[in-house]
Design an enzyme around this catalytic site. Structure first.
Site, PDB file in Angstrom:
ATOM      1  N   ARG A 232    -127.499  17.586   6.350  1.00 45.63           N
ATOM      2  CA  ARG A 232    -128.143  16.949   7.308  1.00 45.63           C
ATOM      3  C   ARG A 232    -128.165  15.367   6.991  1.00 45.63           C
ATOM      4  O   ARG A 232    -128.954  15.105   6.204  1.00 45.63           O
ATOM      5  CB  ARG A 232    -129.155  17.571   7.935  1.00 45.63           C
ATOM      6  CG  ARG A 232    -129.776  16.831   9.473  1.00 45.63           C
ATOM      7  CD  ARG A 232    -131.300  17.410   9.744  1.00 45.63           C
ATOM      8  NE  ARG A 232    -131.921  16.522   8.954  1.00 45.63           N
ATOM      9  CZ  ARG A 232    -133.366  16.859   8.629  1.00 45.63           C
ATOM     10  NH1 ARG A 232    -133.915  17.961   9.078  1.00 45.63           N
ATOM     11  NH2 ARG A 232    -133.820  15.737   8.127  1.00 45.63           N
ATOM     12  N   HIS A 236    -134.326  14.861  11.648  1.00 48.10           N
ATOM     13  CA  HIS A 236    -134.009  16.081  12.196  1.00 48.10           C
ATOM     14  C   HIS A 236    -133.804  15.802  13.873  1.00 48.10           C
ATOM     15  O   HIS A 236    -133.089  16.314  14.631  1.00 48.10           O
ATOM     16  CB  HIS A 236    -135.239  16.724  12.407  1.00 48.10           C
ATOM     17  CG  HIS A 236    -135.360  18.162  13.206  1.00 48.10           C
ATOM     18  ND1 HIS A 236    -134.526  19.275  13.298  1.00 48.10           N
ATOM     19  CD2 HIS A 236    -136.471  18.201  14.090  1.00 48.10           C
ATOM     20  CE1 HIS A 236    -134.830  19.944  13.940  1.00 48.10           C
ATOM     21  NE2 HIS A 236    -135.850  19.493  14.768  1.00 48.10           N
ATOM     22  N   TYR A 245    -139.626  13.272   3.144  1.00 53.47           N
ATOM     23  CA  TYR A 245    -139.439  14.518   2.556  1.00 53.47           C
ATOM     24  C   TYR A 245    -137.949  14.782   1.880  1.00 53.47           C
ATOM     25  O   TYR A 245    -137.754  15.697   0.978  1.00 53.47           O
ATOM     26  CB  TYR A 245    -139.766  15.777   3.381  1.00 53.47           C
ATOM     27  CG  TYR A 245    -139.045  15.886   4.764  1.00 53.47           C
ATOM     28  CD1 TYR A 245    -137.680  16.463   4.765  1.00 53.47           C
ATOM     29  CD2 TYR A 245    -139.368  15.266   5.832  1.00 53.47           C
ATOM     30  CE1 TYR A 245    -136.973  16.553   5.982  1.00 53.47           C
ATOM     31  CE2 TYR A 245    -138.681  15.312   7.018  1.00 53.47           C
ATOM     32  CZ  TYR A 245    -137.526  15.972   7.005  1.00 53.47           C
ATOM     33  OH  TYR A 245    -136.719  16.127   8.362  1.00 53.47           O
TER      34      TYR A 245
HETATM   35  C1  LIG Z   1    -138.571  30.021  17.971  1.00 55.63           C
HETATM   36  C2  LIG Z   1    -138.942  28.616  17.551  1.00 55.63           C
HETATM   37  N1  LIG Z   1    -139.759  28.357  16.409  1.00 55.63           N
HETATM   38  C3  LIG Z   1    -139.753  27.022  16.118  1.00 55.63           C
HETATM   39  C4  LIG Z   1    -139.166  26.273  16.730  1.00 55.63           C
HETATM   40  C5  LIG Z   1    -139.398  24.533  16.203  1.00 55.63           C
HETATM   41  N2  LIG Z   1    -138.291  24.100  15.572  1.00 55.63           N
HETATM   42  C6  LIG Z   1    -137.478  23.194  16.300  1.00 55.63           C
HETATM   43  S1  LIG Z   1    -136.065  22.930  15.260  1.00 55.63           S
HETATM   44  C7  LIG Z   1    -136.723  23.614  14.101  1.00 55.63           C
HETATM   45  C8  LIG Z   1    -135.947  23.762  12.777  1.00 55.63           C
HETATM   46  C9  LIG Z   1    -134.356  24.520  12.905  1.00 55.63           C
HETATM   47  O1  LIG Z   1    -133.696  24.496  11.722  1.00 55.63           O
HETATM   48  P1  LIG Z   1    -132.109  25.002  11.820  1.00 55.63           P
HETATM   49  O2  LIG Z   1    -131.957  26.172  12.702  1.00 55.63           O
HETATM   50  O3  LIG Z   1    -131.752  24.930  10.564  1.00 55.63           O
HETATM   51  O4  LIG Z   1    -131.417  23.756  12.492  1.00 55.63           O
HETATM   52  P2  LIG Z   1    -131.216  22.317  12.424  1.00 55.63           P
HETATM   53  O5  LIG Z   1    -132.255  21.546  13.073  1.00 55.63           O
HETATM   54  O6  LIG Z   1    -131.445  22.008  11.089  1.00 55.63           O
HETATM   55  O7  LIG Z   1    -129.769  21.870  12.912  1.00 55.63           O
HETATM   56  C10 LIG Z   1    -137.681  24.394  14.168  1.00 55.63           C
HETATM   57  C11 LIG Z   1    -138.717  25.048  13.368  1.00 55.63           C
HETATM   58  C12 LIG Z   1    -138.453  26.331  17.778  1.00 55.63           C
HETATM   59  N3  LIG Z   1    -137.401  25.366  18.614  1.00 55.63           N
HETATM   60  N4  LIG Z   1    -138.290  27.809  18.496  1.00 55.63           N
END
Ligand SMILES: Cc1ncc(C[n+]2csc(CCOP(=O)(O)OP(=O)(O)O)c2C)c(N)n1
Ligand SMILES: [Mg+2]
Length: 334
Positions: A232, A236, A245
């Site tokens: 990435r 985020h 971080y």
């Molecule tokens: C069920 C749920 N738990 C927690 C969150 C909070 N949250 C939003 S994005 C994220 C990280 C997701 O990471 P990843 O699946 O690796 O996708 P990326 O953002 O890296 O593309 C989290 C924990 C959420 N949206 N839904």
């Protein structure tokens, strides 16, 4: 397996450059208070664009997470139009009309995976010639939905391609805290399906992997789990400060492996890309985004719009709620 032609690779690069340009523009618009939260696409372009270029838009479904929409333009201009509505918080942004086979953005992690397996199974039952491709992050793979859907897909032999976009981070959680498994692809063994790991910065490699998984699915050989390894490159979301971080040296190394620079230099060597092509593509991307945003801003918003697209026809309860909302809207107008 068919590898992408040079002409296809050029189309893939156009979509990659468009996605990054529009993502940067949206970031600025969010900072100006014009649109809601933005999840930048930087670093994800080769994986997402090449994967959808290996699909047949007429038959194959795509179930995105939330970072993909700008890279799905192969499925038609409706995707950008809807994404702009979504970015403005308009309820119509959560709906993509048939025949576009792309589900709306999914914020609730992992829930799009069982949806995709259900669609794939449905296509089998209806003898439809297509597959469902689902994008999900390394973070989403920790959700129960991933294990339930992967297991069911294996049992049903569903024509689904499960594409885990491993960008090394789930907000601030690094992959080594996400799983003790040797890879995300290795988790396929638990479902009894093949798992393959691919360099997600290599557009041709992603295209090949998805093309092969799709061919297997269409031949009745069931699902495949593909892990695309990327990094990435941005935050985020607009609500995040990655400098707190992300180790700077890791980011610097990843930037040297930027998927756009990589495909660009490959096509420049072949005489298929140059600075003019880059500038023209960026200008078109800005123009398309501004037009789609203007159209979204001009879209009427009725007080009961939030209830649209819940069901194909309103239930009795929705009918009552709709009437209440319309009445409240009229009171406000007075
Ligand atoms: C069920 C749920 N738990 C927690 C969150 C909070 N949250 C939003 S994005 C994220 C990280 C997701 O990471 P990843 O699946 O690796 O996708 P990326 O953002 O890296 O593309 C989290 C924990 C959420 N949206 N839904
Ligand atoms: Mg991630």
């Amino acid at each position: 397996m068919t590898s992408p032609s040079n002409a296809q690779l050029r189309e893939i690069l156009v979509d990659m450059v468009m996605a990054r340009t529009q993502s940067g523009r949206l970031w600025n618009l969010q900072r100006q208070g014009q649109v809601g939260t933005v999840a930048p696409i930087d670093g994800h372009e080769a994986t997402i664009v090449a994967a959808v270029h290996a699909l047949e838009t007429e038959h194959d479904w795509v179930a995105p997470q939330y970072r993909e929409p700008l890279a799905l333009r192969r499925y038609g201009p409706e995707i950008l139009e809807r994404f702009m509505l979504y970015s403005l918080g308009h309820p119509a942004g959560g709906h993509i009309p048939e025949p576009i086979r792309v589900l709306p953005n999914q914020i609730s992690l992992g829930t799009q995976i069982p949806h995709a397996v259900g669609i794939a199974w449905g296509m089998t039952l209806r003898s439809e010639p297509g597959v469902a491709l689902v994008f999900f992050g390394d973070g989403s793979s920790s959700e129960g939905d991933f294990y339930e859907a992967g297991n069911l897909a294996g049992v049903l032999n569903a024509p689904v391609v499960m594409l885990c976009v491993n960008n090394q981070w789930a907000i601030s959680t690094p992959v080594h805290q996400q799983t003790a498994a040797e890879s995300f692809a290795a988790k396929a063994a638990g479902f009894g399906i093949p798992g393959i790991k691919v360099d997600g910065n290599d557009a041709a490699a992603v295209y090949d992997a998805v093309d092969e998984a799709r061919s297997r699915a269409l031949a009745g050989k069931g699902p495949t789990l593909v892990e695309a390894v990327i990094y990435r490159l941005g935050a985020h979301t607009t609500a995040d400060d990655p400098t707190r971080y992300v180790p700077p040296e890791d980011l610097e190394a990843a930037r040297r492996n930027d998927p756009i620079l990589r495909l660009r230099s490959q096509l420049e060597e072949l005489g298929l890309w140059d600075d003019d092509a880059q500038a023209a593509t960026e200008a078109e991307a800005m123009d398309l985004l501004d037009k789609a945003l203007d159209a979204a801003k001009a879209m009427p918003l009725s007080p009961d719009a939030v209830l649209d697209h819940c069901f194909s026809a309103d239930t009795q309860r929705l009918e009552r709620q709709r009437a209440d909302l319309l009445e409240a809207g009229q009171r406000e107008d007075r």
